[in-house]
Structures are given as structure tokens and as C-alpha cells.
Scaffold this motif. Structure first.
Motif, PDB file in Angstrom:
ATOM      1  N   SER A  78      -2.630  -0.681   3.303  1.00  0.00           N
ATOM      2  CA  SER A  78      -2.158  -1.968   3.811  1.00  0.00           C
ATOM      3  C   SER A  78      -2.125  -3.031   2.725  1.00  0.00           C
ATOM      4  O   SER A  78      -1.241  -3.892   2.731  1.00  0.00           O
ATOM      5  CB  SER A  78      -3.051  -2.431   4.975  1.00  0.00           C
ATOM      6  N   SER A 121      -3.964   3.052   6.344  1.00  0.00           N
ATOM      7  CA  SER A 121      -4.235   2.929   7.770  1.00  0.00           C
ATOM      8  C   SER A 121      -3.096   2.254   8.523  1.00  0.00           C
ATOM      9  O   SER A 121      -2.990   2.404   9.739  1.00  0.00           O
ATOM     10  CB  SER A 121      -5.546   2.168   7.995  1.00  0.00           C
ATOM     11  N   SER A 122      -2.205   1.545   7.831  1.00  0.00           N
ATOM     12  CA  SER A 122      -1.048   0.967   8.515  1.00  0.00           C
ATOM     13  C   SER A 122      -0.063   2.048   8.948  1.00  0.00           C
ATOM     14  O   SER A 122       0.834   1.786   9.753  1.00  0.00           O
ATOM     15  CB  SER A 122      -0.339  -0.062   7.630  1.00  0.00           C
ATOM     16  N   ASN A 134      -2.403   3.471  12.345  1.00  0.00           N
ATOM     17  CA  ASN A 134      -3.074   2.566  13.281  1.00  0.00           C
ATOM     18  C   ASN A 134      -2.240   2.355  14.545  1.00  0.00           C
ATOM     19  O   ASN A 134      -1.189   2.967  14.737  1.00  0.00           O
ATOM     20  CB  ASN A 134      -3.405   1.233  12.595  1.00  0.00           C
ATOM     21  N   TYR A 181      -0.568  -6.389  15.978  1.00  0.00           N
ATOM     22  CA  TYR A 181      -0.516  -7.448  14.973  1.00  0.00           C
ATOM     23  C   TYR A 181      -1.263  -8.678  15.472  1.00  0.00           C
ATOM     24  O   TYR A 181      -0.784  -9.417  16.335  1.00  0.00           O
ATOM     25  CB  TYR A 181       0.941  -7.808  14.667  1.00  0.00           C
ATOM     26  N   SER A 239       4.980   0.067   8.856  1.00  0.00           N
ATOM     27  CA  SER A 239       3.814   0.162   7.979  1.00  0.00           C
ATOM     28  C   SER A 239       4.093  -0.606   6.694  1.00  0.00           C
ATOM     29  O   SER A 239       5.244  -0.986   6.412  1.00  0.00           O
ATOM     30  CB  SER A 239       3.525   1.626   7.647  1.00  0.00           C
ATOM     31  N   THR A 240       3.065  -0.810   5.879  1.00  0.00           N
ATOM     32  CA  THR A 240       3.314  -1.470   4.599  1.00  0.00           C
ATOM     33  C   THR A 240       4.092  -0.564   3.653  1.00  0.00           C
ATOM     34  O   THR A 240       4.767  -1.057   2.741  1.00  0.00           O
ATOM     35  CB  THR A 240       1.999  -1.906   3.930  1.00  0.00           C
ATOM     36  N   ASN A 253      -5.047  -5.313  10.382  1.00  0.00           N
ATOM     37  CA  ASN A 253      -3.908  -5.063   9.502  1.00  0.00           C
ATOM     38  C   ASN A 253      -3.267  -6.359   9.011  1.00  0.00           C
ATOM     39  O   ASN A 253      -2.975  -6.502   7.818  1.00  0.00           O
ATOM     40  CB  ASN A 253      -2.879  -4.190  10.228  1.00  0.00           C
ATOM     41  N   THR A 286      -5.371  -8.200   6.394  1.00  0.00           N
ATOM     42  CA  THR A 286      -5.418  -7.424   5.154  1.00  0.00           C
ATOM     43  C   THR A 286      -4.143  -7.622   4.346  1.00  0.00           C
ATOM     44  O   THR A 286      -4.189  -7.799   3.119  1.00  0.00           O
ATOM     45  CB  THR A 286      -5.621  -5.931   5.462  1.00  0.00           C
TER      46      THR A 286
END
Length: 562
Positions: A12, A86-87, A90, A94, A196-197, A515, A518
Motif C-alpha cells: 500500500s 495488503s491492498s 483486503n 476506504y 489496489s495500489t 489502507n 497508509t
């Protein structure tokens, strides 16, 4: 091989840093990740969220030691082992946290990390479905929306109405002016696909010639020479060793388990503990791995009197139809995490901001995706989000392949036990409001027999689960804080050219999923690292119940059930 910056962990925070640092073509950036590709339908499809979380391919599979406050239970601690970290595994929820969470950071010694300081970086990171305003970003990499806008199930609105009937406000945007209350829940989904990132930050810049992404590589330790980080020792999955040199900085973005244990393997941490693990101490920094915090939750489950819950959609035929619609159109039940309504309340009077969070689900199921019982049902995930218990993570060996010792110390303070008693009683009261009368069947769990303090304590200890939010193990703080690991620039105290940028640097855990904060931390840290001028603070107002010192909620419930 040599880089200007080496980032450890493509999760993330790491994906954000890789994007922002490599935007300068004069810099050569290396991104190291032990996991592999995120190109899996189970990661991309939002409704499949329980699958990658339970796959060894994508999950480190950490586990706590026996927890004394939970009758000796060992608790799962999933962490992403894949691009996106983890993004990528998960629940895509948000939540930034309350404005006061970041004021708490500032007051704890994280200078420059108050709400006004971090708000512009939250905005920079996101693209909110309704566009930009004072609180929300409109053109950032991470797409944020409300899934199907609660249109596919009437239970979402019924839950929000029940919260209002119980005496709590309705909020249109808990990430904006007012967190406290009940309303729609936001998720990181972009065009029906998990945002996700890796998707938001890494995919658009993979082509950059000054960015090298190395997967299947384990970071063993940081190379420290006379207090200066000079590189990183790596081991590939086939056992080969490699050393990467760095000209400017090593940046740890391996998360709240990975970053402190990498520091410890590098000789940075409590000297006595390092020696016991077979590591020669380089810098006695006792806060490394301490201050571990996490969120716990339980599932309040009810049978549903009307056949409209997701429990009827868990068969192979239904799943196939949902998957086909998602594959063809990226829409329908496959395009949501199903947590489309939520709530944030205070567990007792005297609290200035909420400490309890609700995720509502129009189904009764477990985290592994299996039904909780036969027939239709619904559930709410709930727990106190500001625990006073503190745990630790520590290495037991100099080798990265050896899993660390993790102890959360859940429910080991009187206040945490009392908070759970309040949560159980308040939640039962909310779920017994008139708005849910037409749907509400039997209470499956906890069950109406669970009423006394002793019964609640026992049930919680036996049934509580982690919400998978470990944090705070490389605490950011000032020089007077003996547990502070990094300063307000995210630099490791007592060393040069070494930073930590991930949820481990949170001084305290926010009231919400981790998330979003982070990602914000990585956005702000990137400007610190590049020496750029920080974004101007935004002094935006935020809502606090004017009578918070004397009342637990703004008004009396319509149908009190104590």
C-alpha cells in the motif's frame, strides 16, 4: 546493482513511493517485493475478496502466539505477499479515520501530521466519485466509490435508518466533514475492479526506464556502515543471495510486521532481544516492534425473514452467473465488496470522537466466504477501534524465512474489556430498532442469552476475530519518546539514509480501516524524501457532537432495548 532509492515492499505504501519517486527521471528507483504478480481474477474481482486472503500464494500467513486475553487462542494475521501488498487482498473498505485521530498523532509528537497537514495528501491520493470538494480529491490515482450505491439490497438503507432511530446522526460522507453517524460505505473499486495500489500507482508507471521492479526477492537485512544505510541484502526464492547498493536512501515499506523485523535483523532494536535472537546489535532502539495495535471485531448475525440476502447467491450456479456478468461487464454483485453501508459511534460519553465502527453485510457468512447457517441472514461486523492494549513483534532468528513472534495482548486492559461490553449492548439496541422489524428473525450470535458482563466477556474472548489492521510498530514521535523509532520525516532515529514509510509509523491506530491512511502517509513521505515543498495545510472544520462530554449519542433512541 545500484539505485538512488531502494524501496522494500510493493504494498500500500511501496507502490505509492515507487510512482512518486520515479516521476523524477534523474532518479533510479528499485522496488523489491517477495510476492509476485497481482494478475489474478481473485484479486481483481471485488466480491472474491475472501479468496486471495486465504491463499498462501498471496498471504504471508502470520499468526500470533497464544493470546492471554483471549483464553490462549492464536490469531491469524494475514499480510499481502503480492504486488499491491495488503491492498491486493483486503476488503477494499476506504476509511481515512477521524480528524481527531491525526490531531492525536500531532499531540503524540508527530509534528506536521495533524489533520490540516494530512488532508491535502488524502485529497491528492483519491478520485472520489462525486468529484473534488473541500474534503475529497477528484483526480488522484485511487478511485473511491460506493459500489452499487446500495441499490441492490434494501437492507443497506434499513441498517442506516436503524442507526438513526437509535439516536445517532446520518452522515452523507464519513470521510468528509462528519464521520460520526450512519451512512453509505466507501470502497476502492475502479470500474468494477479492485483499485489496489498496484493498479492505481504501479501499473501506470511500470514502463519507466528509471524504475526497476524486482519480485520473488526476500529482504534479509539493511547494510549499515558507520550508522549509514548503504544497501540491502536479498535472497531469491531459489536461495540465491544478492546485494543491492544505494546512493541515497533505503526505504522500508514492508508493513507493520515486515518493517520492524527487517530493522531487527539489521541490528536495530532492543539490544538484549536482538542478541537473544542471534543478531549483533548495531543500534539500541527499544521501540522497534513495540506499540503493536490492531482492531478486533465480532459478527452480530440474525436470520432474515425475507429471502433477499446474499445467502441465496452462494451456490455454484449463482456464483457462476455473478462471475460471468462481472467478466463481461464489470458490474453487478461481482463489482462490490458488499459492505455498502456502515456506522461510526462513540461507545460511551466523554469521548470526543467515535471509537466504534460498523460494516453491514446483507448476508450471514464467514471471512472464508462460507455461509454461517442454512437459510437467509444478515450481519454487522463491529468492534472498538481505539484499544488501550499494546503488543509487540520480534524476530526469533537472523533469517527472514523464520516467521516472527507476534503478540497483540488483546483485551488485557480493563478499559478494553469494558468497551466490548458497551459495544455488544449498543449493537443489539441498534439492530432491534423498528427499521429492521420486517427483516429481523432470530439473533444467531451472540444470542439473546448473552446479557451479563460475564457472559459477554466469555463470548467475546471465544468469538472475536482480528480485523487485520496491525500497525504502530515503528512509531513516529519526538526525541523525548523512548518508543519513537522514526522522526516526523520518517527517518529512523540515530541512522542516516534509512526511512520507514507504512502503517508501522502510526503513533496510534485510527478509527477505521488502514489502507487509506497508509496511502496518505506514503504520499506525504514522498514529498519529504524528495525535499519538495509540502502541500499547504487545509484548515477544514469537522463535526464534533457539542455535548460529547455528557452524552453517548445526540438523542434518545426510538425503541430502547437495554
Amino acid at each position: 546493482m545500484e539505485f538512488d532509492y531502494v524501496i522494500i515492499g510493493a504494498g500500500s505504501a511501496g507502490c505509492v513511493l515507487a510512482n512518486r519517486l520515479s516521476a523524477d527521471p534523474s532518479l533510479n528507483v528499485g522496488l523489491i517485493e517477495f510476492g509476485g504478480s497481482d494478475q489474478s481474477i481473485f484479486i481483481k474481482m471485488p466480491t472474491a475478496l475472501s479468496i486471495p486472503m486465504n491463499m498462501d500464494r498471496f498471504n504471508w500467513g502470520f499468526e500470533s502466539v497464544e493470546e492471554p486475553g483471549l483464553n490462549g487462542r492464536r490469531m491469524d494475521c494475514p499480510r499481502g505477499k503480492v504486488l499491491g501488498g495488503s491492498s491486493s487482498i483486503n476488503g477494499m473498505v476506504y476509511v481515512r479515520g477521524h480528524a481527531c485521530d491525526f490531531e492525536e498523532w500531532r499531540e503524540a509528537g508527530a509534528s506536521g501530521w495533524g489533520y490540516a497537514d494530512v488532508l491535502p495528501y488524502f485529497k491528492k491520493a483519491e478520485s472520489w466519485m462525486s468529484g473534488e470538494d473541500t474534503y475529497r480529491g477528484g483526480s488522484g490515482p485511487v478511485k473511491v466509490n460506493n459500489g452499487n450505491n446500495m441499490k441492490l439490497n434494501p437492507l443497506y438503507e434499513a441498517f442506516i435508518k436503524a442507526g438513526n432511530e437509535a439516536g445517532y446522526p446520518i452522515t452523507g460522507d464519513y470521510n468528509g466533514f462528519q464521520q460520526e453517524g450512519f451512512g453509505p460505505m466507501h470502497m476502492t473499486v475502479d470500474g468494477g475492479v479492485r483499485a489496489s495500489t498496484a493498479k492505481a500507482y504501479l501499473d501506470p508507471v511500470k514502463h519507466r526506464t528509471n524504475l526497476t521492479i524486482m519480485t520473488d526477492m526476500m529482504a534479509e537485512k539493511v547494510i549499515l556502515e558507520n550508522g549509514v544505510a548503504r544497501g540491502i541484502e536479498l535472497t531469491s526464492k531459489d536461495g540465491k543471495s544478492e546485494t543491492i547498493k544505494v546512493r541515497k536512501e533505503v526505504i522500508l515499506a514492508a508493513g507493520s510486521i515486515g518493517s520492524p523485523t527487517l530493522l531487527q535483523r539489521s541490528g536495530v532494536g532492543d539490544a538484549a532481544s536482538l542478541s537473544a535472537a542471534g543478531v549483533e546489535p548495531v543500534l539500541d532502539l527499544p521501540g522497534v516492534g513495540q506499540n503493536l495495535q490492531d482492531h478486533l471485531e465480532v459478527y452480530f448475525q440474525y436470520k432474515c425473514k425475507e429471502p433477499l440476502t446474499l445467502n441465496s447467491r452462494l451456490g455454484l450456479v449463482s456464483k457462476g452467473m455473478i462471475g460471468t456478468q462481472w467478466m463481461l461487464f464489470k458490474s453487478g454483485l461481482g463489482a462490490t465488496n458488499h459492505f455498502e453501508s456502515c456506522g461510526f459511534i462513540r461507545s460511551r460519553k466523554g469521548l470526543k470522537w467515535p471509537d466504534v465502527q460498523y460494516h453491514f453485510l446483507p448476508a450471514a457468512m464467514r471471512y472464508d466466504g462460507r455461509a454461517a447457517f442454512e437459510g437467509h441472514g444478515y450481519q454487522v461486523h463491529v468492534g472498538p477501534n481505539k484499544p488501550s492494549s499494546r503488543g509487540s513483534v520480534s524476530i526469533t532468528s537472523p533469517k527472514a524465512a523464520q516467521k516472527p513472534r507476534i503478540q497483540f495482548n488483546y483485551l488485557t486492559t480493563d478499559q478494553d474489556v469494558e468497551d466490548w461490553r458497551n459495544v455488544i449492548r449498543l449493537t443489539r439496541e441498534i439492530l432491534n430498532q423498528p427499521a429492521l422489524d420486517r427483516y429481523r428473525g432470530d439473533e444467531i450470535q451472540p444470542g439473546l442469552s448473552i446479557t451479563s458482563d460475564e457472559q459477554i466477556d466469555q463470548w467475546v474472548r471465544e468469538n472475536v476475530e482480528s480485523a487485520y489492521h496491525p500497525s504502530c510498530t515503528c512509531k513516529m514521535g519526538d526525541r523525548d519518546d523512548t518508543l519513537a523509532v522514526v522522526d516526523s520525516n520518517c527517518s529512523v532515529r540515530g541512522l542516516q539514509n534509512l526511512r520507514v514509510v507504512d502503517s508501522s509509523i502510526f503513533p496510534t491506530i485510527p478509527n477505521g480501516n488502514l489502507n487509506a491512511p497508509t496511502i496518505m502517509v506514503a504520499e506525504k513521505a514522498a514529498d519529504h524524501i524528495l525535499g519538495k515543498g509540502l502541500l499547504s495545510p487545509i484548515d477544514a472544520p469537522y463535526w464534533i457532537d457539542e455535548d460529547w462530554e455528557n452524552r453517548q449519542r445526540p438523542r434518545e433512541p426510538k425503541n430502547a432495548m437495554m
